[in-house]
Design a protein around this motif. Sequence first.
Motif, PDB file in Angstrom:
ATOM      1  N   LYS A 265       0.770  -1.156   0.116  1.00  0.00           N
ATOM      2  CA  LYS A 265       0.191   0.066   0.089  1.00  0.00           C
ATOM      3  C   LYS A 265       0.863   1.321  -0.219  1.00  0.00           C
ATOM      4  CE  LYS A 265      -3.846   2.533   1.235  1.00  0.00           C
ATOM      5  NZ  LYS A 265      -4.691   3.109   0.136  1.00  0.00           N
ATOM      6  N   ARG A 266       0.717   1.967  -0.956  1.00  0.00           N
ATOM      7  CA  ARG A 266       1.520   3.377  -1.093  1.00  0.00           C
ATOM      8  C   ARG A 266       0.464   4.452  -0.302  1.00  0.00           C
ATOM      9  NH1 ARG A 266       1.206   3.301  -7.334  1.00  0.00           N
ATOM     10  NH2 ARG A 266      -0.730   2.277  -6.629  1.00  0.00           N
ATOM     11  N   CYS A 267       1.018   4.881   0.681  1.00  0.00           N
ATOM     12  CA  CYS A 267       0.525   5.928   1.695  1.00  0.00           C
ATOM     13  C   CYS A 267       0.994   7.364   1.698  1.00  0.00           C
ATOM     14  CB  CYS A 267       0.727   5.397   3.240  1.00  0.00           C
ATOM     15  SG  CYS A 267      -0.113   3.772   3.496  1.00  0.00           S
ATOM     16  N   THR A 268       0.400   8.455   1.741  1.00  0.00           N
ATOM     17  CA  THR A 268       0.937   9.807   1.858  1.00  0.00           C
ATOM     18  C   THR A 268       1.224  10.175   3.199  1.00  0.00           C
ATOM     19  OG1 THR A 268      -1.329  10.724   1.942  1.00  0.00           O
ATOM     20  CG2 THR A 268      -0.026  10.383  -0.363  1.00  0.00           C
ATOM     21  N   SER A 269       1.227   9.507   4.260  1.00  0.00           N
ATOM     22  CA  SER A 269       1.538   9.654   5.868  1.00  0.00           C
ATOM     23  C   SER A 269       1.782   8.422   6.462  1.00  0.00           C
ATOM     24  CB  SER A 269       0.371  10.644   6.220  1.00  0.00           C
ATOM     25  OG  SER A 269      -0.706   9.761   6.517  1.00  0.00           O
ATOM     26  N   LEU A 270       2.347   8.602   7.585  1.00  0.00           N
ATOM     27  CA  LEU A 270       2.494   7.276   8.603  1.00  0.00           C
ATOM     28  C   LEU A 270       1.153   6.983   9.113  1.00  0.00           C
ATOM     29  CD1 LEU A 270       4.376   5.496  10.405  1.00  0.00           C
ATOM     30  CD2 LEU A 270       4.725   7.426  12.039  1.00  0.00           C
ATOM     31  N   GLU A 271       0.454   7.980   9.714  1.00  0.00           N
ATOM     32  CA  GLU A 271      -0.938   7.802  10.130  1.00  0.00           C
ATOM     33  C   GLU A 271      -1.780   6.569   9.200  1.00  0.00           C
ATOM     34  OE1 GLU A 271      -4.484  10.290  12.313  1.00  0.00           O
ATOM     35  OE2 GLU A 271      -3.435  11.092  10.497  1.00  0.00           O
ATOM     36  N   GLU A 272      -1.647   7.139   7.723  1.00  0.00           N
ATOM     37  CA  GLU A 272      -2.409   6.378   6.722  1.00  0.00           C
ATOM     38  C   GLU A 272      -1.835   4.896   6.782  1.00  0.00           C
ATOM     39  OE1 GLU A 272      -3.446   6.010   2.143  1.00  0.00           O
ATOM     40  OE2 GLU A 272      -2.370   7.722   2.711  1.00  0.00           O
ATOM     41  N   ALA A 273      -0.465   4.753   6.895  1.00  0.00           N
ATOM     42  CA  ALA A 273       0.110   3.514   7.037  1.00  0.00           C
ATOM     43  C   ALA A 273      -0.313   2.772   7.940  1.00  0.00           C
ATOM     44  CB  ALA A 273       1.888   3.800   6.784  1.00  0.00           C
ATOM     45  N   LEU A 274      -0.099   3.191   9.314  1.00  0.00           N
ATOM     46  CA  LEU A 274      -0.648   2.551  10.560  1.00  0.00           C
ATOM     47  C   LEU A 274      -1.981   2.240  10.407  1.00  0.00           C
ATOM     48  CD1 LEU A 274       1.227   5.062  13.151  1.00  0.00           C
ATOM     49  CD2 LEU A 274       1.831   2.473  12.678  1.00  0.00           C
ATOM     50  N   PHE A 275      -2.892   3.203  10.178  1.00  0.00           N
ATOM     51  CA  PHE A 275      -4.299   2.590  10.062  1.00  0.00           C
ATOM     52  C   PHE A 275      -4.610   1.450   9.134  1.00  0.00           C
ATOM     53  CE2 PHE A 275      -8.423   2.995   8.046  1.00  0.00           C
ATOM     54  CZ  PHE A 275      -9.340   2.795   9.499  1.00  0.00           C
ATOM     55  N   TRP A 276      -3.782   1.608   7.922  1.00  0.00           N
ATOM     56  CA  TRP A 276      -4.152   0.295   6.946  1.00  0.00           C
ATOM     57  C   TRP A 276      -3.444  -0.923   7.593  1.00  0.00           C
ATOM     58  CZ3 TRP A 276      -0.371  -2.716   3.993  1.00  0.00           C
ATOM     59  CH2 TRP A 276      -1.058  -3.443   3.061  1.00  0.00           C
ATOM     60  N   MET A 277      -2.302  -0.983   8.195  1.00  0.00           N
ATOM     61  CA  MET A 277      -1.544  -2.136   8.651  1.00  0.00           C
ATOM     62  C   MET A 277      -2.436  -3.011   9.868  1.00  0.00           C
ATOM     63  SD  MET A 277       1.041  -4.101   8.337  1.00  0.00           S
ATOM     64  CE  MET A 277       1.969  -3.001   7.080  1.00  0.00           C
ATOM     65  N   GLN A 278      -2.992  -1.787  10.779  1.00  0.00           N
ATOM     66  CA  GLN A 278      -3.692  -2.263  11.929  1.00  0.00           C
ATOM     67  C   GLN A 278      -5.065  -2.919  11.375  1.00  0.00           C
ATOM     68  OE1 GLN A 278      -3.851   1.363  14.231  1.00  0.00           O
ATOM     69  NE2 GLN A 278      -1.751   1.056  15.059  1.00  0.00           N
ATOM     70  N   ASN A 279      -5.689  -2.731  10.266  1.00  0.00           N
ATOM     71  CA  ASN A 279      -6.694  -3.272   9.759  1.00  0.00           C
ATOM     72  C   ASN A 279      -6.660  -4.220   8.682  1.00  0.00           C
ATOM     73  OD1 ASN A 279      -9.178  -1.886  11.238  1.00  0.00           O
ATOM     74  ND2 ASN A 279      -7.331  -0.048  10.738  1.00  0.00           N
ATOM     75  N   LEU A 280      -5.648  -4.812   8.536  1.00  0.00           N
ATOM     76  CA  LEU A 280      -5.184  -5.835   7.615  1.00  0.00           C
ATOM     77  C   LEU A 280      -6.106  -7.138   8.088  1.00  0.00           C
ATOM     78  CD1 LEU A 280      -1.216  -6.042   6.766  1.00  0.00           C
ATOM     79  CD2 LEU A 280      -3.154  -5.298   5.235  1.00  0.00           C
ATOM     80  N   GLU A 281      -6.684  -7.575   6.665  1.00  0.00           N
ATOM     81  CA  GLU A 281      -7.291  -9.043   6.720  1.00  0.00           C
ATOM     82  C   GLU A 281      -6.482  -9.984   7.588  1.00  0.00           C
ATOM     83  OE1 GLU A 281     -10.713  -9.468   6.646  1.00  0.00           O
ATOM     84  OE2 GLU A 281     -11.104  -7.451   6.578  1.00  0.00           O
ATOM     85  N   GLU A 282      -5.342 -10.124   6.923  1.00  0.00           N
ATOM     86  CA  GLU A 282      -4.443 -11.126   7.195  1.00  0.00           C
ATOM     87  C   GLU A 282      -4.330 -11.075   8.715  1.00  0.00           C
ATOM     88  OE1 GLU A 282      -3.088  -9.892   3.025  1.00  0.00           O
ATOM     89  OE2 GLU A 282      -3.815  -8.791   4.933  1.00  0.00           O
ATOM     90  N   PHE A 283      -4.356 -10.134   9.459  1.00  0.00           N
ATOM     91  CA  PHE A 283      -4.207 -10.291  10.807  1.00  0.00           C
ATOM     92  C   PHE A 283      -5.586 -10.430  11.735  1.00  0.00           C
ATOM     93  CE2 PHE A 283      -0.594  -7.193  10.329  1.00  0.00           C
ATOM     94  CZ  PHE A 283       0.413  -8.239  10.087  1.00  0.00           C
ATOM     95  N   LYS A 284      -6.779 -10.427  11.127  1.00  0.00           N
ATOM     96  CA  LYS A 284      -7.912 -10.715  11.628  1.00  0.00           C
ATOM     97  C   LYS A 284      -8.204 -12.148  11.727  1.00  0.00           C
ATOM     98  CE  LYS A 284      -9.708  -6.186  10.575  1.00  0.00           C
ATOM     99  NZ  LYS A 284     -10.741  -5.346   9.687  1.00  0.00           N
ATOM    100  N   LYS A 285      -7.549 -13.102  11.302  1.00  0.00           N
ATOM    101  CA  LYS A 285      -7.784 -14.506  10.990  1.00  0.00           C
ATOM    102  C   LYS A 285      -7.370 -15.106  12.296  1.00  0.00           C
ATOM    103  CE  LYS A 285      -6.990 -14.519   5.865  1.00  0.00           C
ATOM    104  NZ  LYS A 285      -6.066 -15.046   5.010  1.00  0.00           N
TER     105      LYS A 285
END
Length: 138
Positions: A118-138
């Motif tokens: 995922k290309r992000c324009t801020s650290l906040e966007e990257a953190l939010f995306w990472m914390q909500n990954l489907e791979e970690f919800k399994k």
Amino acid sequence: MKFENSIYFNQLKHHKVVFPFGTYYLLDRYVIAEHEEGIHFDWDSIQQIADYLIDYYGPDLRIGHIANRVNHYSVDPNLWHIFNKKFGFIVASAIAVYDDFGYRNATLEKQFSSNSIKRCTSLEEALFWMQNLEEFKK
């Protein structure tokens, strides 16, 4: 913005590791990498951090990776393929970029990776995306 200067530094439990090529912040399910200005991130650097991560998280680790590109540095995009073939413990990556040049480089790297990037324009966007990954919800 560097992780240490963000509001998340005191909110998220992490372990800080400083290497000659950059600083890494190890969290429960992902790593934040901030490389030094002007370095070339090569296979020796990758091997050093991979060995450290395996020792820290254990041999069965499956983690995410955030490249917080607060500095300009070079990396051979082919190394993504080699890394995934040899280690394979990164489930997804986010690249936080802060200018057009960084965005173009991240786009190039995305083409060489078999993992989700995922290309992000801020650290906040990257953190939010990472914390909500489907791979970690399994």
